[in-house]
Enzyme design. Structure first.
Site: not given
Length: 287
Positions: A46-47, A135, A140, A205
């Site tokens: 997503t980054t 994840y 989000r 992460i």
């Protein structure tokens, strides 16, 4: 999966001022991370603005990373979504040569029950040709993978760990206390890296490691080695920086920090907009 211990970096996707993928900056970013000492790279998370990167761009980013990295560090690739069948299809059809594991965010917007999350991930794990990392990022996705659900999924032979970004320390501790010995627990919250390693986490992460790979990797290694005096010294360096990374949404802040260091442009794709002048000035002052 010891090679996924330590610091993984959730890479941004560099864009030009006109919005095209900046592949030259992509290679600079890969080298910046590797020479900074990160242990592995996470592509298409997503980054990396995965919702607005096209399917063909994702394929090209992975192909170029595979060629340029050339085995120097492991690669983890993000494949997730809120249509289980579509994600299953991507897992079966994507060329995953050279990839160590898949990172799959839980379904956003649908808000599945815990039973739905179990069924979703079990189906993906059955279909995936590579080991799967869960994840959990409720901020989000609008749903949380509970500790009980994580521990249930940890029994699947192809689910090897979790990136846990709930920010709920009690939930993290419940997973750490009950997980199988070989199940990876990776923090998804940069500022919880050191305390969670003290409680049994194998690493992180990270978003911050895009712009600060050496300091962040040194911090994680110090914690894993039990040198908490050094780890805390480095952690405290990030305390004023970290909130600025998210003030105008991720990855706006970290791209501003990268731009100030000449690694890539601060450009993002709509509906995100680049960091405001005020935010950029505050990041610059801390740098």
């Amino acid at each position: 999966m010891n090679k996924l211990h330590g610091t993984g970096v959730a890479l941004v996707t560099p864009f030009t001022a006109t919005g095209a993928v900046d592949y030259a900056a992509w290679l600079r970013l890969l080298d910046f991370a590797i020479t900074g000492g990160v242990d592995y790279l996470v592509i298409n998370g997503t980054t990396g603005e995965s919702p607005t990167v096209t399917a063909s761009e994702k394929i090209e980013l992975l192909a170029r990373a595979r060629q340029h990295v050339a085995g120097r560090v492991p690669l983890v690739y993000g494949i997730g979504g809120n249509d289980t069948a579509a994600v299953e299809g991507q897992l079966r059809s994507t060329d995953l040569t050279g990839v160590a594991a898949i990172l799959s965010a839980s379904p956003a917007y649908n808000k599945p029950s815990q039973a739905g999350l179990v069924a979703h991930y079990q189906r993906l794990a059955d279909a995936s040709p590579l080991p799967l990392l869960l994840y959990n990022v409720p901020g989000r996705t609008a749903s949380n993978i509970s500790a009980d659900t994580t521990l249930k999924l940890a029994q699947h032979p192809n689910i090897i760990g979790i990136k846990e970004a709930s920010g709920n320390v009690e939930q993290c501790l419940a997973i750490l206390a009950g997980k199988p010995a070989d199940f990876l627990f990776l923090s998804g919250d940069d500022m919880l890296t050191v305390p969670l390693i003290a409680c049994g986490s194998q690493g992180i992460i990270s978003v911050l490691a895009n712009a600060f790979p050496q300091k962040f990797s040194d911090m994680t290694r110090a914690a894993l080695a039990g040198d908490y005096a050094r780890a805390n010294e480095l952690l405290h360096y990030f305390v004023p920086l970290n909130p600025l990374m998210y003030e105008e949404s991720n990855p706006v802040g970290v791209k501003a920090a990268l731009a100030l260091q000449g690694v890539c442009e601060a450009a993002v794709r709509l509906p995100l907009v680049p960091a405001s002048d005020g935010l950029t000035a505050r990041i610059k002052a801390l740098l």
